[in-house]
Design an enzyme around this catalytic site. Sequence first.
Site, short mmCIF file in Angstrom:
data_model
loop_
_atom_site.label_atom_id
_atom_site.label_comp_id
_atom_site.label_asym_id
_atom_site.label_seq_id
_atom_site.Cartn_x
_atom_site.Cartn_y
_atom_site.Cartn_z
N ARG A 278 -2.76 -11.32 0.08
CA ARG A 278 -2.82 -10.72 1.42
C ARG A 278 -4.22 -10.87 2.02
O ARG A 278 -4.37 -11.11 3.22
CB ARG A 278 -2.44 -9.24 1.31
CG ARG A 278 -2.31 -8.55 2.66
CD ARG A 278 -1.58 -7.22 2.51
NE ARG A 278 -1.54 -6.50 3.78
CZ ARG A 278 -2.13 -5.32 4.00
NH1 ARG A 278 -2.79 -4.74 3.01
NH2 ARG A 278 -2.06 -4.74 5.18
N HIS B 122 -5.02 -12.49 5.71
CA HIS B 122 -5.73 -11.76 6.75
C HIS B 122 -7.07 -12.42 7.09
O HIS B 122 -7.53 -12.35 8.24
CB HIS B 122 -5.93 -10.31 6.32
CG HIS B 122 -4.69 -9.48 6.43
ND1 HIS B 122 -4.70 -8.19 6.92
CD2 HIS B 122 -3.40 -9.75 6.13
CE1 HIS B 122 -3.47 -7.71 6.91
NE2 HIS B 122 -2.66 -8.64 6.42
N ASN C 5 -6.52 -4.08 8.31
CA ASN C 5 -7.15 -4.39 7.03
C ASN C 5 -7.52 -3.17 6.20
O ASN C 5 -8.07 -3.30 5.10
CB ASN C 5 -8.41 -5.23 7.26
CG ASN C 5 -8.09 -6.63 7.72
OD1 ASN C 5 -6.98 -7.14 7.51
ND2 ASN C 5 -9.04 -7.27 8.37
N HIS D 59 6.13 -11.80 0.99
CA HIS D 59 6.39 -10.36 0.94
C HIS D 59 7.26 -10.02 -0.27
O HIS D 59 7.62 -8.86 -0.46
CB HIS D 59 7.08 -9.88 2.22
CG HIS D 59 6.15 -9.79 3.40
ND1 HIS D 59 6.59 -9.47 4.66
CD2 HIS D 59 4.81 -9.96 3.50
CE1 HIS D 59 5.56 -9.45 5.49
NE2 HIS D 59 4.46 -9.76 4.81
#
Length: 331
Positions: free
Chosen positions: A68, A72, A100, A197
């Site tokens: 992740r 990001h 975040n 995911h």
Amino acid sequence: MTRDWRFLLSMFLAASTLVVHVQCTYGVGGGLMVGFYDGTCPSAEALVKATVESAIASDKRNGAGLVRTFFHDCFVEGCDASVLIDSTPDNSAEKDGRPNLTLHGFEFIDMAKASIEAACPGVVSCADIVAIAARDSVHLLGGPYYEVKTGRRDGRVSLASGTSDIPNPIDDLATLTSSFAKKGLSQSQMVSLSGLHTIGKATCGAFTNRLYNFSSTASTDPTLDAEYAEQLKAACPPGSETGTTVVDMDVATPELVDNQYYVGLVAHKGLFTSDEVLYTSAETQPQVLRNAQSAYSWTSEVVRDLTAMGDVEVKTGSNGEIRLNCRVINP
């Protein structure tokens, strides 16, 4: 004379084809290449892997956190490790932007960087460590192994305001598609990357919009499997949207990188609005069905698209820097 001319022409064309092949193989992504550190820090990838192995051995959720972090990072200022920079009294950095606030695993990037600096001072960028750590996390959690192109440099800008570019779990298909398009990624790539995911957890606030007061005609999102909705409500009662309770994003194999995310979507067990729309939208449903039916189909796609993600707005050459401390811009 004619034969000599034809021979020279054929040799020229063959050489030109070779040059084009090499450029296509190594020139995509702003000059990145596999093996960038082979001559300057050959142990770099092994040192990152050792850190990731230790992180996942302690808690498999750490692997999801590293993946992740890579996503990001690339969505704001490109893949330049700007997400790692700490805020200062004069600047609110990316990691303190709302999307975040639930990122975790920064300490493992610090550990990998420290190991590499001890072996090869001032050579390997934090941005490359983030990309390699994501690859190793995917692989160590049961997913495919793929080569990571390296040669990224670290950015010197990190603004919390820039995190508005990061896709939101309540986004509809048009918004998601637009967010990825801004980064040069297609709708198909968005669907395949969403498959990651399959690992990790989410706080209640990311999906309670589907459980309570959904619309004027339905208190719960009608596209959500009824039994699954009740399970989520038990875990996340009203008022929990600001809490720290977390649930698995994949109900079947939450600690494995596999295609079960798509199987869950077909069963209406996608956790986020941004998950469910991939199946309920006619544009993307065929890809979801294909990936639900074939693990190989998704594996092939996600390797290609993780590589494409790693190419987003990279800094190379004299652009950027090799940060000595991943949390602090060099003086």
